[in-house]
Design a protein around this motif. Structure first.
Motif, PDB file in Angstrom:
ATOM      1  N   SER A  39       0.821  -1.196   0.000  1.00  0.00           N
ATOM      2  CA  SER A  39       0.000   0.000   0.000  1.00  0.00           C
ATOM      3  C   SER A  39       0.859   1.251   0.000  1.00  0.00           C
ATOM      4  CB  SER A  39      -0.901   0.008   1.244  1.00  0.00           C
ATOM      5  OG  SER A  39      -1.400   1.303   1.488  1.00  0.00           O
ATOM      6  N   GLN A  40       0.422   2.258  -0.746  1.00  0.00           N
ATOM      7  CA  GLN A  40       1.133   3.540  -0.786  1.00  0.00           C
ATOM      8  C   GLN A  40       1.090   4.244   0.551  1.00  0.00           C
ATOM      9  OE1 GLN A  40      -2.094   3.746  -3.151  1.00  0.00           O
ATOM     10  NE2 GLN A  40      -2.478   5.951  -2.991  1.00  0.00           N
ATOM     11  N   TYR A  41       0.223   3.774   1.437  1.00  0.00           N
ATOM     12  CA  TYR A  41       0.038   4.418   2.736  1.00  0.00           C
ATOM     13  C   TYR A  41       0.931   3.812   3.822  1.00  0.00           C
ATOM     14  CZ  TYR A  41      -4.272   5.566   0.232  1.00  0.00           C
ATOM     15  OH  TYR A  41      -5.180   5.987  -0.711  1.00  0.00           O
ATOM     16  N   GLN A  86     -10.491   5.293  -0.182  1.00  0.00           N
ATOM     17  CA  GLN A  86      -9.850   5.302  -1.492  1.00  0.00           C
ATOM     18  C   GLN A  86      -9.583   3.886  -1.982  1.00  0.00           C
ATOM     19  OE1 GLN A  86      -9.421   7.969  -3.426  1.00  0.00           O
ATOM     20  NE2 GLN A  86      -8.723   6.561  -5.028  1.00  0.00           N
ATOM     21  N   LEU A  87      -9.092   3.028  -1.088  1.00  0.00           N
ATOM     22  CA  LEU A  87      -8.857   1.633  -1.463  1.00  0.00           C
ATOM     23  C   LEU A  87     -10.163   0.932  -1.815  1.00  0.00           C
ATOM     24  CD1 LEU A  87      -6.167   0.555   1.171  1.00  0.00           C
ATOM     25  CD2 LEU A  87      -5.853   0.731  -1.309  1.00  0.00           C
ATOM     26  N   LYS A 101     -12.848   2.279  -3.095  1.00  0.00           N
ATOM     27  CA  LYS A 101     -13.277   2.743  -4.417  1.00  0.00           C
ATOM     28  C   LYS A 101     -12.462   2.084  -5.531  1.00  0.00           C
ATOM     29  CE  LYS A 101     -14.792   7.323  -2.847  1.00  0.00           C
ATOM     30  NZ  LYS A 101     -14.464   8.770  -2.842  1.00  0.00           N
ATOM     31  N   GLU A 102     -11.161   1.908  -5.272  1.00  0.00           N
ATOM     32  CA  GLU A 102     -10.276   1.336  -6.287  1.00  0.00           C
ATOM     33  C   GLU A 102     -10.510  -0.162  -6.475  1.00  0.00           C
ATOM     34  OE1 GLU A 102      -6.354   2.213  -4.971  1.00  0.00           O
ATOM     35  OE2 GLU A 102      -6.525   4.378  -5.328  1.00  0.00           O
ATOM     36  N   LYS A 103     -10.735  -0.881  -5.372  1.00  0.00           N
ATOM     37  CA  LYS A 103     -10.772  -2.335  -5.429  1.00  0.00           C
ATOM     38  C   LYS A 103     -12.175  -2.930  -5.390  1.00  0.00           C
ATOM     39  CE  LYS A 103      -7.651  -4.475  -2.879  1.00  0.00           C
ATOM     40  NZ  LYS A 103      -6.726  -5.075  -3.868  1.00  0.00           N
ATOM     41  N   TYR A 104     -13.116  -2.213  -4.749  1.00  0.00           N
ATOM     42  CA  TYR A 104     -14.445  -2.794  -4.517  1.00  0.00           C
ATOM     43  C   TYR A 104     -15.538  -1.772  -4.823  1.00  0.00           C
ATOM     44  CZ  TYR A 104     -11.313  -5.834  -1.891  1.00  0.00           C
ATOM     45  OH  TYR A 104     -10.273  -6.650  -1.519  1.00  0.00           O
ATOM     46  N   ALA A 105     -15.551  -1.299  -6.039  1.00  0.00           N
ATOM     47  CA  ALA A 105     -16.470  -0.218  -6.410  1.00  0.00           C
ATOM     48  C   ALA A 105     -17.940  -0.615  -6.274  1.00  0.00           C
ATOM     49  CB  ALA A 105     -16.180   0.235  -7.843  1.00  0.00           C
ATOM     50  N   THR A 113      -6.161  -6.581   2.419  1.00  0.00           N
ATOM     51  CA  THR A 113      -5.299  -5.435   2.106  1.00  0.00           C
ATOM     52  C   THR A 113      -5.133  -4.617   3.378  1.00  0.00           C
ATOM     53  OG1 THR A 113      -6.199  -5.341  -0.140  1.00  0.00           O
ATOM     54  CG2 THR A 113      -4.981  -3.415   0.637  1.00  0.00           C
TER      55      THR A 113
END
Length: 210
Positions: free
Chosen positions: A2-4, A59-60, A62-66, A172
């Protein structure tokens, strides 16, 4: 990764949600001796950290589980954070108890959950993965589809990685043990001698310190 990961690790160390005591180990409820104690609920008391974690989770998601229908928090540590994420995403929220209530409706899952819904689970900490995956089982028993789990921090124990793989749950995390050690070194929280002890514990936590 993760970028975080680094930012979250530094924030948790800064507010002492993660405490490191290689020279004076903690004793976990399991009886394990440990150089680390992690209480991510402390992040709720710090608005900047709380909001950073909430935003990162959203954010994750939205990206992975829209297409997720419901956000579920695991009691008790992830109830508040899960509710914050659900609010930010505009999604319904439920939480999963560790055991059914012993009175009233004897609910295991609190909230309005319908069979067939896609559920994203929010967790605060992953150790062995046992309690987290019990929540997954409860949701699946309610005839819902668990699309994945997002957690703040993981120790990265092989037993947990294997458990999630066996359960077919995508996990994640915002940060993890290795990234935390790097952040602790960078910020001067620990010495090189401490790092050796932290790495040794990670290899065999059940026997470390005996």
């Amino acid at each position: 990764m993760s970028q975080y990961a680094v930012d979250v690790a530094k924030q948790l160390l800064n507010i002492k949600a993660i405490k490191l005591q290689p020279q004076n180990p903690f004793t976990w409820a399991s009886g394990w001796k440990s150089p680390i104690y992690c209480d991510n609920r402390k992040a709720l008391s710090y608005p900047e950290v709380r909001n950073y974690i909430k935003t990162a989770f959203a954010q994750l998601a939205k990206e992975k589980y829209a297409n997720v229908d419901v956000i579920a928090g695991v009691a008790t540590g992830a109830i508040a954070q899960g509710a914050l994420v659900a609010d930010l995403l505009g999604k319904p929220f439920v939480y999963v108890r560790s055991a059914p209530k012993d009175h009233g409706l004897a609910n295991l899952i609190e909230g309005d959950l319908k069979a067939g819904q896609k559920v994203l689970v929010i967790e605060d900490l992953i150790s062995t993965g046992s309690s987290s995956l019990k929540a997954v089982d409860a949701l699946r028993n309610a005839q819902c589809e668990v699309v994945g789990m997002l957690a703040i921090f993981t120790y990265g124990f092989p037993v947990a990685e294997e458990a999630f793989k066996t359960a077919k749950v995508e996990l994640t995390t915002l940060s993890n043990y290795q990234e935390m050690i790097g952040a602790a070194v960078e910020t001067g929280y620990v010495t090189s001698d401490d790092v050796a002890k932290l790495q040794e514990w990670r290899k065999n936590p059940a026997e470390w310190g005996k």
